[in-house]
Design a protein around this motif. Sequence first.
Motif, short mmCIF file in Angstrom:
data_model
loop_
_atom_site.label_atom_id
_atom_site.label_comp_id
_atom_site.label_asym_id
_atom_site.label_seq_id
_atom_site.Cartn_x
_atom_site.Cartn_y
_atom_site.Cartn_z
N LEU A 9 88.58 20.24 -11.71
CA LEU A 9 89.31 19.56 -10.65
C LEU A 9 89.83 20.59 -9.66
CD1 LEU A 9 90.76 17.04 -9.45
CD2 LEU A 9 92.64 17.54 -11.05
N VAL A 10 89.58 20.35 -8.39
CA VAL A 10 90.02 21.29 -7.35
C VAL A 10 90.46 20.50 -6.13
CG1 VAL A 10 87.68 21.55 -6.41
CG2 VAL A 10 89.35 23.40 -6.11
N GLN A 11 91.37 21.08 -5.38
CA GLN A 11 91.81 20.43 -4.14
C GLN A 11 90.80 20.66 -3.03
OE1 GLN A 11 95.81 21.85 -3.32
NE2 GLN A 11 96.67 19.99 -4.22
N ALA A 12 90.78 19.75 -2.09
CA ALA A 12 89.90 19.91 -0.93
C ALA A 12 90.17 21.25 -0.26
CB ALA A 12 90.11 18.76 0.05
N GLY A 13 89.09 21.92 0.12
CA GLY A 13 89.21 23.23 0.72
C GLY A 13 89.09 24.37 -0.27
N GLY A 14 89.15 24.03 -1.56
CA GLY A 14 89.08 25.05 -2.60
C GLY A 14 87.65 25.42 -2.96
N SER A 15 87.53 26.23 -4.00
CA SER A 15 86.23 26.75 -4.44
C SER A 15 86.05 26.57 -5.94
CB SER A 15 86.11 28.23 -4.09
OG SER A 15 86.22 28.46 -2.71
N LEU A 16 84.80 26.46 -6.34
CA LEU A 16 84.43 26.43 -7.76
C LEU A 16 83.10 27.15 -7.90
CD1 LEU A 16 85.07 22.84 -9.23
CD2 LEU A 16 86.13 24.98 -9.96
N SER A 17 82.88 27.68 -9.10
CA SER A 17 81.59 28.32 -9.37
C SER A 17 80.99 27.67 -10.61
CB SER A 17 81.78 29.81 -9.61
OG SER A 17 80.55 30.42 -9.91
N LEU A 18 79.83 27.09 -10.46
CA LEU A 18 79.11 26.48 -11.57
C LEU A 18 78.05 27.46 -12.07
CD1 LEU A 18 78.46 22.89 -10.16
CD2 LEU A 18 80.50 23.80 -11.30
N SER A 19 77.72 27.33 -13.34
CA SER A 19 76.66 28.16 -13.93
C SER A 19 75.61 27.29 -14.58
CB SER A 19 77.23 29.12 -14.97
OG SER A 19 77.97 30.15 -14.37
N CYS A 20 74.38 27.74 -14.50
CA CYS A 20 73.25 27.10 -15.17
C CYS A 20 72.62 28.18 -16.06
CB CYS A 20 72.26 26.59 -14.15
SG CYS A 20 70.74 25.88 -14.85
N ALA A 21 72.58 27.91 -17.37
CA ALA A 21 72.03 28.87 -18.31
C ALA A 21 70.81 28.28 -19.01
CB ALA A 21 73.08 29.25 -19.34
N ASN A 22 69.89 29.16 -19.37
CA ASN A 22 68.68 28.76 -20.08
C ASN A 22 68.70 29.35 -21.48
OD1 ASN A 22 66.16 28.01 -20.94
ND2 ASN A 22 65.04 29.30 -19.51
N PRO A 23 69.14 28.59 -22.48
CA PRO A 23 69.21 29.14 -23.84
C PRO A 23 67.84 29.57 -24.37
CG PRO A 23 70.48 27.11 -23.68
CD PRO A 23 69.67 27.24 -22.41
N GLY A 24 66.79 29.03 -23.79
CA GLY A 24 65.44 29.35 -24.27
C GLY A 24 64.87 30.63 -23.69
N GLY A 25 65.58 31.28 -22.76
CA GLY A 25 65.06 32.49 -22.17
C GLY A 25 65.67 32.77 -20.82
N THR A 26 64.86 33.25 -19.90
CA THR A 26 65.33 33.57 -18.56
C THR A 26 64.74 32.60 -17.55
OG1 THR A 26 63.52 35.05 -17.98
CG2 THR A 26 65.32 36.00 -19.27
N PHE A 27 65.15 32.80 -16.30
CA PHE A 27 64.65 31.97 -15.21
C PHE A 27 63.60 32.68 -14.36
CE2 PHE A 27 67.17 28.39 -15.90
CZ PHE A 27 68.51 28.71 -16.06
N ILE A 28 63.09 33.81 -14.84
CA ILE A 28 62.19 34.63 -14.03
C ILE A 28 61.02 33.82 -13.46
CG2 ILE A 28 60.53 36.51 -14.12
CD1 ILE A 28 62.41 37.97 -16.00
#
Length: 128
Positions: A9-28
């Motif tokens: 939850l963040v206020q308007a004007g704020g920032s967030l950082s999401l992450s996407c991970a691949n447990p099966g390996g890399t994203f190369i």
Amino acid sequence: QLVESGGGLVQAGGSLSLSCANPGGTFIDYSVGWFRQAPGKEDEYPEFVAVSSRWDGPTFYSQSVEGRFFAIRDTADKLVNLEMNRLEPEDTAVYYCGISRASVGDFDHVHWKRYSNWGQGTQVTVSS
């Protein structure tokens, strides 16, 4: 299956950082797309947000987030982060990441059906 994290939850004007991970390996060898599903729109297709093309290809954004959101791969290509700035209440949604074994330009990167291995999503709520 991919794993999304970092929502909150963040206020308007704020920032967030999401992450996407691949447990099966890399994203190369994968293009990684970010999509979102806003509340009340569960009967619609998930909305395209951003895509990071494989093999050091380009990154593209939807018009609604361009200049505010940035999809960034870490140096080990194990995470694709979505840096979200100047958030607006309209950005409230569940955010998902998916992968494609194709380069941007070789597939319809704005259509969610072109991706696979979707995670459970992470909720982003922006208050006004």
